[in-house]
Scaffold this motif. Structure first.
Motif, PDB file in Angstrom:
ATOM      1  N   ILE A  30       0.825  -1.221   0.000  1.00  0.00           N
ATOM      2  CA  ILE A  30       0.000   0.000   0.000  1.00  0.00           C
ATOM      3  C   ILE A  30       0.857   1.269   0.000  1.00  0.00           C
ATOM      4  O   ILE A  30       0.335   2.381   0.124  1.00  0.00           O
ATOM      5  CB  ILE A  30      -0.978   0.027   1.192  1.00  0.00           C
ATOM      6  CG1 ILE A  30      -0.231   0.069   2.533  1.00  0.00           C
ATOM      7  CG2 ILE A  30      -1.949  -1.143   1.112  1.00  0.00           C
ATOM      8  CD1 ILE A  30      -1.137   0.313   3.727  1.00  0.00           C
ATOM      9  N   ALA A  74      -2.930   5.449   0.938  1.00  0.00           N
ATOM     10  CA  ALA A  74      -3.814   4.379   1.406  1.00  0.00           C
ATOM     11  C   ALA A  74      -4.903   4.920   2.331  1.00  0.00           C
ATOM     12  O   ALA A  74      -4.685   5.862   3.096  1.00  0.00           O
ATOM     13  CB  ALA A  74      -2.999   3.311   2.131  1.00  0.00           C
ATOM     14  N   GLU A  78      -7.402   0.415   4.427  1.00  0.00           N
ATOM     15  CA  GLU A  78      -6.267  -0.316   3.859  1.00  0.00           C
ATOM     16  C   GLU A  78      -5.119  -0.410   4.855  1.00  0.00           C
ATOM     17  O   GLU A  78      -4.448  -1.443   4.946  1.00  0.00           O
ATOM     18  CB  GLU A  78      -5.801   0.367   2.571  1.00  0.00           C
ATOM     19  CG  GLU A  78      -6.770   0.197   1.413  1.00  0.00           C
ATOM     20  CD  GLU A  78      -6.399   1.047   0.218  1.00  0.00           C
ATOM     21  OE1 GLU A  78      -6.607   0.578  -0.924  1.00  0.00           O
ATOM     22  OE2 GLU A  78      -5.905   2.183   0.399  1.00  0.00           O
ATOM     23  N   ASN A  81      -6.104  -2.945   7.522  1.00  0.00           N
ATOM     24  CA  ASN A  81      -5.998  -4.301   6.971  1.00  0.00           C
ATOM     25  C   ASN A  81      -4.547  -4.751   6.885  1.00  0.00           C
ATOM     26  O   ASN A  81      -4.233  -5.921   7.147  1.00  0.00           O
ATOM     27  CB  ASN A  81      -6.650  -4.365   5.585  1.00  0.00           C
ATOM     28  CG  ASN A  81      -8.162  -4.310   5.650  1.00  0.00           C
ATOM     29  OD1 ASN A  81      -8.754  -4.581   6.695  1.00  0.00           O
ATOM     30  ND2 ASN A  81      -8.791  -3.958   4.546  1.00  0.00           N
TER      31      ASN A  81
END
Length: 202
Positions: A30, A74, A78, A81
């Motif tokens: 990311i 990001a 994101e 995660n």
């Protein structure tokens, strides 16, 4: 040897398995390249420390990740995660062992953790045969809620006092030798074990 009546379990490394490389790859993917070094070196400082002691929230954590990794666009989701990719799950045999211990001991969980990881844990990691986290443990003592981190003696004292447990009747299981040494200094028995290593020891 004093009879064990209580068990205090660590979370990361004892109950849930961790995959540092998977987490590194997720942050790299990311664009949070600066964060990779924190994860690779297991650094518990700055933004990670503040999140684990509850001095900062998830939104501020995510903003700092983007700030440190210039060019990272990001989303908060994101970033969460990516951080959650460190946790790979709790194997079934550990949950079954916890269930078998429930009637024999009083059990609580004490973890240096953060709201991102704990939300992930609550979203089904403990669910097994109709039991969830509150069915295994009388209480969950989490650093970000307590504003303290192991091996600070006060986090152990608060856990014992709140749970009405005597140190000399309590077994502490943690994957950190420093944390186990701190627990032993307070009169607890301790096992410095990780993963499935504790299954046949209690």
């Amino acid at each position: 040897m004093q009879e064990i009546k209580n068990i205090i379990f660590d979370f990361g490394g004892v109950l849930v398995d961790l995959d540092k490389q998977r987490c590194i790859e997720a942050f790299d993917k990311i664009g949070a390249h600066k964060i990779v070094k924190y994860v690779d070196e297991c650094r518990q400082e700055d933004l990670f420390h503040d999140l684990e002691v509850g001095n900062t929230g998830i939104g501020d954590f995510c903003r700092e990740v983007r700030h440190l990794s210039s060019g990272c666009k990001a989303s908060d989701e994101e970033i969460c995660n990516a951080w959650n990719s460190l946790l790979t799950g709790i194997p079934e045999q550990r949950l079954e062992k916890l269930a078998s211990l429930k009637g024999r001991y009083r059990m609580v969980l004490l973890s240096n953790t953060n709201p991102i990881h704990w939300q992930k844990a609550q979203d089904g990691m403990f669910w097994h045969n109709g039991m969830d986290v509150d069915d295994y443990f009388e209480g969950t003592f989490l650093s970000y809620r307590m504003h303290m981190l192991k091996p600070d003696p006060q986090i152990f004292v608060k856990t014992l006092m709140t749970s009405d447990m005597m140190a000399y009747e309590t077994l502490f299981i943690d994957d950190s030798p420093i944390n186990c040494a701190a627990a032993s200094e307070l009169g607890m028995m301790s096992l410095n074990l990780k993963g499935d290593e504790w299954l046949d020891r209690v």
